[in-house]
Motif scaffolding. Structure first.
Motif, PDB file in Angstrom:
ATOM      1  N   ILE A   1       0.855  -1.182   0.000  1.00 23.70           N
ATOM      2  CA  ILE A   1       0.000   0.000   0.000  1.00 23.70           C
ATOM      3  C   ILE A   1       0.897   1.240   0.000  1.00 23.70           C
ATOM      4  N   GLU A   2       0.469   2.280  -0.690  1.00 26.91           N
ATOM      5  CA  GLU A   2       1.239   3.508  -0.746  1.00 26.91           C
ATOM      6  C   GLU A   2       1.515   4.032   0.668  1.00 26.91           C
ATOM      7  N   GLY A   3       2.773   4.274   0.957  1.00 23.17           N
ATOM      8  CA  GLY A   3       3.160   4.818   2.254  1.00 23.17           C
ATOM      9  C   GLY A   3       3.378   3.785   3.337  1.00 23.17           C
ATOM     10  N   ALA A   4       3.166   2.497   3.023  1.00 28.48           N
ATOM     11  CA  ALA A   4       3.295   1.460   4.053  1.00 28.48           C
ATOM     12  C   ALA A   4       4.724   1.365   4.587  1.00 28.48           C
ATOM     13  N   LYS A   5       5.693   1.329   3.683  1.00 32.36           N
ATOM     14  CA  LYS A   5       7.083   1.183   4.122  1.00 32.36           C
ATOM     15  C   LYS A   5       7.537   2.396   4.923  1.00 32.36           C
ATOM     16  N   LYS A   6       7.168   3.576   4.471  1.00 31.45           N
ATOM     17  CA  LYS A   6       7.543   4.797   5.188  1.00 31.45           C
ATOM     18  C   LYS A   6       6.913   4.818   6.578  1.00 31.45           C
ATOM     19  N   THR A   7       5.659   4.399   6.656  1.00 31.61           N
ATOM     20  CA  THR A   7       4.956   4.385   7.942  1.00 31.61           C
ATOM     21  C   THR A   7       5.606   3.409   8.914  1.00 31.61           C
ATOM     22  N   LEU A   8       5.894   2.195   8.444  1.00 25.84           N
ATOM     23  CA  LEU A   8       6.513   1.200   9.320  1.00 25.84           C
ATOM     24  C   LEU A   8       7.930   1.611   9.717  1.00 25.84           C
ATOM     25  N   THR A   9       8.657   2.213   8.788  1.00 22.95           N
ATOM     26  CA  THR A   9      10.007   2.698   9.099  1.00 22.95           C
ATOM     27  C   THR A   9       9.965   3.724  10.221  1.00 22.95           C
ATOM     28  N   THR A  10       9.031   4.653  10.130  1.00 19.32           N
ATOM     29  CA  THR A  10       8.894   5.693  11.152  1.00 19.32           C
ATOM     30  C   THR A  10       8.499   5.101  12.499  1.00 19.32           C
ATOM     31  N   LEU A  11       7.574   4.154  12.486  1.00 15.41           N
ATOM     32  CA  LEU A  11       7.139   3.524  13.736  1.00 15.41           C
ATOM     33  C   LEU A  11       8.300   2.820  14.434  1.00 15.41           C
ATOM     34  N   LYS A  12       9.120   2.116  13.668  1.00 17.60           N
ATOM     35  CA  LYS A  12      10.254   1.407  14.269  1.00 17.60           C
ATOM     36  C   LYS A  12      11.303   2.387  14.787  1.00 17.60           C
ATOM     37  N   LYS A  13      11.519   3.492  14.069  1.00 23.17           N
ATOM     38  CA  LYS A  13      12.461   4.512  14.536  1.00 23.17           C
ATOM     39  C   LYS A  13      11.999   5.122  15.852  1.00 23.17           C
ATOM     40  N   GLN A  14      10.679   5.148  16.041  1.00 25.69           N
ATOM     41  CA  GLN A  14      10.118   5.705  17.268  1.00 25.69           C
ATOM     42  C   GLN A  14       9.887   4.634  18.334  1.00 25.69           C
ATOM     43  N   SER A  15      10.445   3.440  18.091  1.00 25.75           N
ATOM     44  CA  SER A  15      10.484   2.343  19.079  1.00 25.75           C
ATOM     45  C   SER A  15       9.134   1.698  19.366  1.00 25.75           C
ATOM     46  N   TYR A  16       8.200   1.776  18.423  1.00 31.35           N
ATOM     47  CA  TYR A  16       6.944   1.041  18.578  1.00 31.35           C
ATOM     48  C   TYR A  16       7.156  -0.421  18.190  1.00 31.35           C
ATOM     49  N   ASP A  17       6.463  -1.323  18.882  1.00 31.11           N
ATOM     50  CA  ASP A  17       6.381  -2.705  18.419  1.00 31.11           C
ATOM     51  C   ASP A  17       5.345  -2.752  17.304  1.00 31.11           C
ATOM     52  N   VAL A  18       5.660  -3.482  16.249  1.00 34.07           N
ATOM     53  CA  VAL A  18       4.773  -3.559  15.088  1.00 34.07           C
ATOM     54  C   VAL A  18       4.361  -5.008  14.867  1.00 34.07           C
ATOM     55  N   GLY A  19       3.060  -5.222  14.731  1.00 33.34           N
ATOM     56  CA  GLY A  19       2.557  -6.567  14.498  1.00 33.34           C
ATOM     57  C   GLY A  19       1.622  -6.627  13.310  1.00 33.34           C
ATOM     58  N   VAL A  20       1.459  -7.823  12.771  1.00 36.73           N
ATOM     59  CA  VAL A  20       0.499  -8.082  11.697  1.00 36.73           C
ATOM     60  C   VAL A  20      -0.445  -9.176  12.177  1.00 36.73           C
ATOM     61  N   VAL A  21      -1.731  -8.891  12.125  1.00 38.68           N
ATOM     62  CA  VAL A  21      -2.762  -9.848  12.532  1.00 38.68           C
ATOM     63  C   VAL A  21      -3.650 -10.092  11.318  1.00 38.68           C
ATOM     64  N   THR A  22      -3.585 -11.300  10.774  1.00 31.41           N
ATOM     65  CA  THR A  22      -4.244 -11.564   9.501  1.00 31.41           C
ATOM     66  C   THR A  22      -5.054 -12.853   9.526  1.00 31.41           C
ATOM     67  N   ARG A  23      -6.126 -12.869   8.742  1.00 33.56           N
ATOM     68  CA  ARG A  23      -6.925 -14.084   8.566  1.00 33.56           C
ATOM     69  C   ARG A  23      -6.318 -14.992   7.504  1.00 33.56           C
ATOM     70  N   SER A  24      -5.296 -14.525   6.816  1.00 33.13           N
ATOM     71  CA  SER A  24      -4.615 -15.348   5.820  1.00 33.13           C
ATOM     72  C   SER A  24      -3.642 -16.300   6.516  1.00 33.13           C
ATOM     73  N   CYS A  25      -3.118 -17.260   5.763  1.00 34.32           N
ATOM     74  CA  CYS A  25      -2.221 -18.241   6.365  1.00 34.32           C
ATOM     75  C   CYS A  25      -0.825 -17.643   6.575  1.00 34.32           C
ATOM     76  N   ARG A  26      -0.061 -18.257   7.476  1.00 33.48           N
ATOM     77  CA  ARG A  26       1.268 -17.739   7.822  1.00 33.48           C
ATOM     78  C   ARG A  26       2.210 -17.752   6.617  1.00 33.48           C
ATOM     79  N   ARG A  27       2.167 -18.806   5.836  1.00 32.47           N
ATOM     80  CA  ARG A  27       3.060 -18.898   4.684  1.00 32.47           C
ATOM     81  C   ARG A  27       2.824 -17.729   3.727  1.00 32.47           C
TER      82      ARG A  27
ATOM     83  N   ASP B   1       7.528  -7.147  14.068  1.00 30.64           N
ATOM     84  CA  ASP B   1       8.017  -7.884  15.232  1.00 30.64           C
ATOM     85  C   ASP B   1       7.258  -9.184  15.465  1.00 30.64           C
ATOM     86  N   VAL B   2       5.985  -9.213  15.105  1.00 29.26           N
ATOM     87  CA  VAL B   2       5.182 -10.414  15.329  1.00 29.26           C
ATOM     88  C   VAL B   2       4.133 -10.546  14.229  1.00 29.26           C
ATOM     89  N   ILE B   3       3.916 -11.773  13.800  1.00 27.88           N
ATOM     90  CA  ILE B   3       2.854 -12.091  12.843  1.00 27.88           C
ATOM     91  C   ILE B   3       1.946 -13.133  13.480  1.00 27.88           C
TER      92      ILE B   3
END
Length: 236
Positions: free
Chosen positions: A109-135, A151-153
């Motif tokens: 998604i547009e801006g996704a990488k920039k958003t996640l980069t900023t969150l990690k620089k600001q020391s937030y834990d980042v997770g992905v919670v999905t109904r899709s399979c892990r693979r 940090d967690v899927i």
């Protein structure tokens, strides 16, 4: 863009206590290439082969609604819990196959990488919670260059229950050591909203053109953003 308002003391305190940001995956962080209509039709065909009338399951239903209704009808037909569990596992295998079909054309998604980069620089834990399979989740996050920021899927095959049940989100929070009041969930669907609500976690919806979240915003005041990059304004 989010409209600008003077910040209240409560808003500033809220920002300071957030430690973890959890994201839905498909159409929140990535442009999904899953053929959901095919997935639903194949699921309906599968349950029809088990004696469930196709007139009771419809492609315009959400996938979890199809599964819930189908398994409920199997119970009424006398299937045992063990038999139903086996059938649900076969359903998940079917979904896995369809989810993995078009991975190569997935893009962020547009801006996704920039958003996640900023969150990690600001020391937030980042997770992905999905109904899709892990693979699938691992493959698309790696392909789109987003995996290094996560940090967690928690995927469909990591829990007994899927969104909108709170179990996947609670599982993700435990993995990073955050409490509900220290967590925020970002998603693009009513399913994501209900999962957050059921877990006691604040939710922010990413609006799309054809989106039931617009009704939630209008009728229930659900907080939304139009662009993922606007999330940084919410947290900083």
């Amino acid at each position: 863009m989010r409209e600008a308002y003077p910040e209240s003391k409560k808003s500033i305190e809220y920002k300071s206590q957030i430690k973890a940001v959890m994201f839905d995956l498909d159409d929140t962080l990535i442009h999904s290439t899953i053929d959901f209509m095919k997935l639903k039709r194949k699921t309906i065909d599968f349950y029809s082969s088990l004696g469930i009338s196709p007139d009771t399951l419809f492609p315009n239903m959400k996938t979890h609604e199809i599964l819930q209704k189908a398994t409920s009808m199997l119970r009424k037909k006398g299937y045992t819990p063990r038999e139903i569990l086996c059938i649900v596992k076969k359903t998940s295998i079917l979904w896995n196959q369809i989810e993995l079909e078009n991975i190569s054309s997935t893009c962020p998604i547009e801006g996704a990488k920039k958003t996640l980069t900023t969150l990690k620089k600001q020391s937030y834990d980042v997770g992905v919670v999905t109904r899709s399979c892990r693979r699938y989740a691992l493959k698309v996050l790696k392909l789109t260059g987003l995996l290094e920021f996560v940090d967690v899927i928690v995927a469909r095959d990591d829990c007994e229950k899927d969104k909108p049940d709170p179990e996947p989100l609670v599982h993700a929070m435990k993995a990073v050591g955050s409490k509900a009041e220290e967590t925020i969930m970002i998603g693009d669907s009513i399913t994501d909203f209900l999962c957050s609500k059921n877990a006691g976690v604040r939710f922010i919806g990413v609006l799309h053109e054809d989106d039931g979240l617009k009704n939630l915003k209008r009728n229930m005041g659900v907080e939304t953003i139009k662009d993922l990059r606007d999330l940084i304004d919410v947290l900083t």
